[in-house]
Structure formats: structure tokens, C-alpha cells
Design a protein around this motif. Structure first.
Motif, PDB file in Angstrom:
ATOM      1  N   ILE A  77      70.298  -8.896 -75.090  1.00  0.00           N
ATOM      2  CA  ILE A  77      68.976  -9.531 -75.112  1.00  0.00           C
ATOM      3  C   ILE A  77      69.110 -11.021 -74.858  1.00  0.00           C
ATOM      4  O   ILE A  77      69.975 -11.688 -75.433  1.00  0.00           O
ATOM      5  CB  ILE A  77      68.296  -9.305 -76.483  1.00  0.00           C
ATOM      6  CG1 ILE A  77      68.153  -7.802 -76.747  1.00  0.00           C
ATOM      7  CG2 ILE A  77      66.932  -9.965 -76.546  1.00  0.00           C
ATOM      8  CD1 ILE A  77      67.597  -7.476 -78.110  1.00  0.00           C
ATOM      9  N   ASP A  78      68.245 -11.513 -74.014  1.00  0.00           N
ATOM     10  CA  ASP A  78      68.189 -12.953 -73.763  1.00  0.00           C
ATOM     11  C   ASP A  78      67.623 -13.628 -75.028  1.00  0.00           C
ATOM     12  O   ASP A  78      66.525 -13.283 -75.466  1.00  0.00           O
ATOM     13  CB  ASP A  78      67.254 -13.171 -72.557  1.00  0.00           C
ATOM     14  CG  ASP A  78      67.143 -14.634 -72.177  1.00  0.00           C
ATOM     15  OD1 ASP A  78      67.561 -15.486 -72.982  1.00  0.00           O
ATOM     16  OD2 ASP A  78      66.618 -14.910 -71.086  1.00  0.00           O
TER      17      ASP A  78
ATOM     18  N   LYS B 215      66.071 -16.124 -75.531  1.00  0.00           N
ATOM     19  CA  LYS B 215      64.714 -16.687 -75.337  1.00  0.00           C
ATOM     20  C   LYS B 215      63.648 -15.691 -75.784  1.00  0.00           C
ATOM     21  O   LYS B 215      62.551 -16.080 -76.176  1.00  0.00           O
ATOM     22  CB  LYS B 215      64.497 -16.998 -73.850  1.00  0.00           C
ATOM     23  CG  LYS B 215      65.111 -18.292 -73.408  1.00  0.00           C
ATOM     24  CD  LYS B 215      64.525 -18.696 -72.050  1.00  0.00           C
ATOM     25  CE  LYS B 215      65.507 -19.582 -71.309  1.00  0.00           C
ATOM     26  NZ  LYS B 215      65.815 -19.106 -69.980  1.00  0.00           N
ATOM     27  N   GLU B 216      63.984 -14.407 -75.728  1.00  0.00           N
ATOM     28  CA  GLU B 216      63.026 -13.361 -76.120  1.00  0.00           C
ATOM     29  C   GLU B 216      62.637 -13.484 -77.598  1.00  0.00           C
ATOM     30  O   GLU B 216      61.614 -12.974 -78.032  1.00  0.00           O
ATOM     31  CB  GLU B 216      63.640 -11.971 -75.894  1.00  0.00           C
ATOM     32  CG  GLU B 216      63.939 -11.655 -74.458  1.00  0.00           C
ATOM     33  CD  GLU B 216      62.787 -10.933 -73.781  1.00  0.00           C
ATOM     34  OE1 GLU B 216      61.651 -11.026 -74.267  1.00  0.00           O
ATOM     35  OE2 GLU B 216      63.055 -10.279 -72.771  1.00  0.00           O
TER      36      GLU B 216
ATOM     37  N   LYS C 260      56.995  -6.820 -81.423  1.00  0.00           N
ATOM     38  CA  LYS C 260      57.347  -7.138 -80.038  1.00  0.00           C
ATOM     39  C   LYS C 260      58.458  -6.169 -79.626  1.00  0.00           C
ATOM     40  O   LYS C 260      59.464  -6.042 -80.328  1.00  0.00           O
ATOM     41  CB  LYS C 260      57.849  -8.582 -79.962  1.00  0.00           C
ATOM     42  CG  LYS C 260      58.300  -8.984 -78.565  1.00  0.00           C
ATOM     43  CD  LYS C 260      58.630 -10.469 -78.515  1.00  0.00           C
ATOM     44  CE  LYS C 260      58.949 -10.867 -77.079  1.00  0.00           C
ATOM     45  NZ  LYS C 260      59.178 -12.290 -76.930  1.00  0.00           N
TER      46      LYS C 260
ATOM     47  N   ILE D 242      61.412  -5.511 -77.282  1.00  0.00           N
ATOM     48  CA  ILE D 242      62.307  -6.170 -76.330  1.00  0.00           C
ATOM     49  C   ILE D 242      63.208  -5.076 -75.779  1.00  0.00           C
ATOM     50  O   ILE D 242      64.060  -4.549 -76.477  1.00  0.00           O
ATOM     51  CB  ILE D 242      63.133  -7.276 -77.007  1.00  0.00           C
ATOM     52  CG1 ILE D 242      62.195  -8.289 -77.664  1.00  0.00           C
ATOM     53  CG2 ILE D 242      64.046  -7.951 -76.001  1.00  0.00           C
ATOM     54  CD1 ILE D 242      62.887  -9.430 -78.371  1.00  0.00           C
TER      55      ILE D 242
ATOM     56  N   ASN E  74      64.681  -3.099 -71.974  1.00  0.00           N
ATOM     57  CA  ASN E  74      64.775  -3.090 -70.513  1.00  0.00           C
ATOM     58  C   ASN E  74      64.271  -1.803 -69.885  1.00  0.00           C
ATOM     59  O   ASN E  74      64.089  -1.722 -68.703  1.00  0.00           O
ATOM     60  CB  ASN E  74      66.242  -3.261 -70.087  1.00  0.00           C
ATOM     61  CG  ASN E  74      66.735  -4.615 -70.458  1.00  0.00           C
ATOM     62  OD1 ASN E  74      65.960  -5.562 -70.474  1.00  0.00           O
ATOM     63  ND2 ASN E  74      68.002  -4.726 -70.772  1.00  0.00           N
TER      64      ASN E  74
END
Ligand SMILES: Cc1cc2nc3c(=O)[nH]c(=O)nc-3n(C[C@H](O)[C@H](O)[C@H](O)COP(=O)(O)OP(=O)(O)OC[C@H]3O[C@@H](n4cnc5c(N)ncnc54)[C@H](O)[C@@H]3O)c2cc1C
Ligand code: FES
Length: 344
Positions: A247-248, A250-251, A312, A314, A316
Motif C-alpha cells: 500500500i502506498d 499516501k493512502e 476506506k 484500500i 488493488n
């Protein structure tokens, strides 16, 4: 969910940090699977239950036993336990085979390219054996990246397949190529998909119908996908498998630590979900008996209903969920009133 208890009949050391575990197929009802699918192992370590998926490295209609191949992850609970502790005769509980990293249909394929690095070879070997021994492919190419020769998993099996099948070719990339192993079949560096595709194109060996299977770290997946896009290969010809969720950071910008109420048909608990942890991870840390397998948002076993609050996701993977549903392994609370109801 139905589970099976399988007996370990052999443990094969593949490399210093990888073992293959062979399970005996049940005598009465054989476990059916497709090449590229995974088996989910449920293991108890120091009294705690851990669930981990491992791709089957055996192939249907080829191998008698069910085999998974496990590479150590630094600090990893289950991969180290499997490498160090399990032995012939042990019984392991497993879930039925799952996964959609499989051939799109059972028609014969023209050309299939398998792109893999490190332990990503496991489902690719299953697909390779299934295609070659089943005479289901005109041409098969394996592009396999490793640090050096010592790290190559299934090196002998791959060489044997090459000798046996003239329609099977390989490209080996080694990031740390040692002088003693310099060999014209090994290329120094990371997998270079542009180079591979260029040579194949020049030889007339790649077409719009060629299927691509990718399994390995995110970097490999992205570089192969970028190269395929530049060569106008359609999405429907590309299949990929993730072994871990990346996970980035920023997420997580608008995610903060929150308390979440987790309801199941048998218990009701309030757990603290620290920033960066999914609701599933926090629930497992709190010893909740939650159902899960992949932890990457693809198997749907951790599906839950959001009864209140906002989460949220997160994730892909594109999965079809109703508005009030979430996957706990990919869900992070956004408000302080999140209440979820698990299905199991
Ligand atoms: C569909 C699927 C198929 C898989 N097939 C295989 C397989 O055939 N062979 C195999 O060896 N593994 C495979 N894995 C990975 C495997 O399920 C475990 O995630 C892995 O063995 C680590 O578990 P652990 O308990 O040792 O580590 P954990 O204790 O869960 O994690 C320890 C640390 O390692 C990191 N980590 C977790 N997984 C990985 C990873 N794969 N690579 C690098 N770091 C990681 C975590 O973020 C954490 O920081 C597969 C995963 C999926 C989702
Ligand atoms: S555990 Fe597989 S989708 Fe969540």
C-alpha cells in the motif's frame, strides 16, 4: 467453510530458504484444483491460529500429491515455522483450493509466457507442467528472475522440462551473477521485459493471442505490465497474482486510529484499529476468530457488512461488493462509529 486435514508425506528442501511440502491426497475424495490456484493452510503456532495461502506448485493430472512451496520471509511467523518445524507425518488443516490465476479456458494455447521472480515461480511451475505434460500449448516461455543460482527454486525441474519439451524455453535473470556461474543462458540484472519482448518479436515468437502470467514482487508486475501495454497486448491476455498487499503510505493520509465494533453471529467485540492496520489485522491481534485467506482483497472470505460509520477500502483488486459491504483485510475506519458484521 469445509476444511480438509491433510497428512504431510514429504518435505523437500529446494534452496536454503525454501521448502516444498507434499501432502497425500485423501484416499476417498481427491481434492480437485486448477493449475495456478492456491491452498490455504491453517496452522497453530504457540496456541494461536494463523491462516496463509500458498500456491500449489504441483499440477493437476501430472502430480500425484498436493504440493506447496514456501519461502522464508524475514520475521514471518508461518513461513519460518514451515521451513523449520513441520515434518513428515504432521497433519495440517487446509481450505479448498481457490484463486483465479488460472488459464482462461481449457482450449489449447498458442504461446504462453510465464513471468516470475523468487517464490513467484510456484503457480507458474504448476501452469507450466499442466500445459506441457497435457500437450496444451504450442510454445511456452518462462522468464524467471532471482538473486543468484543458489536462490533458483525448482532449478532441476526447470532444466528437466527443458530437456523433455522442445517447445519450452527459458530466460534466467540474476541480479547478483557470480563469475563461477556465468553462463550464456543467464542474463545479469533484473528481468528486462522490453529486451525479452524485443527478441521474441524479432523471432516472430509473440502475437496478440499470446497469454502472459505474472507472479512476483510489485516492481516486476508493473514493469512487465508497462512493457506489455507498450506492445499493445490487451488486458484480457494478462493474468497476475499478488502474494502480498503493498500500500502506498499516501493512502493512509485521512485514516486515524479508531475503535471499531466487530459483530459476528457468535460474539461482539470492540477493538482498537491503529492507523495503518486493517480491521482484519487489528481483529486478529485482538484474538478474534475471523475468517480470511489471501489478505490481498481477492478471495472475498473476509467480506463483512458495514452496519454504521465509514470505512476506506484500500485495495488493488476490482471486486463486486454491495454498497454496505467491505473486505475487512482492505478496510480502514474513517469515523469513530464503525460497526461491521462478519459473515462467518
Ligand atoms: C494468493 C497467494 C499465494 C501465495 N503463494 C505463496 C507461495 O507459493 N509461496 C510462498 O512462499 N508464499 C506465498 N504467499 C505468501 C504467503 O501467504 C505468506 O504471506 C508468506 O509466507 C508470509 O507469511 P508469514 O506468516 O511468514 O509472514 P507474516 O508474519 O505474515 O509477515 C511478516 C512480515 O513480512 C511481510 N510479508 C508478508 N508476506 C510477504 C511476502 N510474500 N513477501 C515479502 N514480505 C512479506 C509482512 O508485511 C510483514 O511485515 C502467497 C500469498 C498469496 C496471497
Ligand atoms: S482475506 Fe481474502 S479478500 Fe480479505
Amino acid at each position: 467453510m469445509v476444511t480438509y486435514t491433510l497428512k504431510i508425506i514429504e518435505v523437500k528442501r529446494e534452496t536454503a530458504d525454501t521448502v516444498t511440502v507434499c501432502f497425500k491426497q485423501p484416499a476417498l475424495k481427491k481434492i480437485k484444483y486448477l493449475a495456478g490456484q492456491y491452498l490455504t493452510l491453517i496452522v497453530r503456532i504457540n496456541g494461536r491460529r494463523y491462516i496463509r495461502p500458498y500456491s500449489l506448485s504441483s499440477a493437476p493430472n501430472v502430480d500425484q500429491n498436493l504440493e506447496v512451496t514456501v519461502k522464508r520471509v524475514i520475521g514471518g511467523v508461518v513461513s519460518n515455522h514451515i521451513n523449520d518445524k513441520i515434518a513428515v507425518g504432521d497433519l495440517i488443516e487446509v481450505m479448498p483450493p481457490m484463486g483465479d490465476f488460472i488459464l482462461p479456458d481449457d482450449k489449447n494455447a498458442d504461446h504462453v509466457i510465464l513471468w516470475g521472480a523468487g517464490s513467484g515461480i510456484t503457480p507458474l511451475l504448476s501452469i507450466a507442467k499442466y500445459l506441457l505434460y497435457g500437450n496444451k500449448v504450442s510454445q511456452l516461455t518462462l522468464v524467471y528472475g532471482n538473486r543468484n543460482s543458489e536462490n533458483v527454486i525448482f532449478g532441476d525441474t526447470i532444466s528437466k522440462l527443458k530437456k523433455e519439451f522442445s517447445n519450452f524455453s527459458t530466460w534466467h535473470f540474476h541480479t547478483r551473477l557470480s563469475i563461477s556461474h556465468i553462463n550464456e543462458n543467464i542474463i545479469e540484472g533484473r528481468i528486462n521485459p522490453h529486451k525479452v519482448l524485443q527478441v521474441m518479436k524479432a523471432d516472430g515468437n509473440i502475437g496478440a493471442e499470446t497469454l502472459h502470467f505474472i507472479c512476483g514482487p510489485v516492481g516486476l508486475k508493473q514493469s512487465v505490465k508497462d512493457a506489455l501495454a507498450q506492445n499493445n497486448i490487451g488486458h484480457d491476455k494478462i493474468f497476475s497474482e499478488d502474494f502480498e498487499k503493498v500500500i502506498d503510505p499516501k493512502e493512509f493520509e485521512n485514516v486515524v486510529s479508531q475503535f471499531v465494533e466487530v459483530q459476528s453471529p457468535t460474539e461482539n467485540s470492540k477493538i482498537e484499529v491503529a492507523k495503518g492496520k486493517s480491521i482484519l489485522e487489528a481483529g486478529l491481534d485482538a484474538d478474534l476468530d475471523l475468517s480470511y485467506s489471501c489478505q490481498t482483497g481477492s478471495c472475498l472470505i473476509c467480506k463483512a457488512k458495514v452496519l454504521s460509520g465509514k470505512v476506506k477500502m484500500i485495495n488493488n483488486h476490482v471486486v463486486e461488493l454491495n454498497d454496505n459491504e467491505c473486505l475487512l483485510c482492505c478496510s480502514y475506519p474513517l469515523t469513530d462509529d464503525v460497526k461491521v458484521l462478519t459473515e462467518n
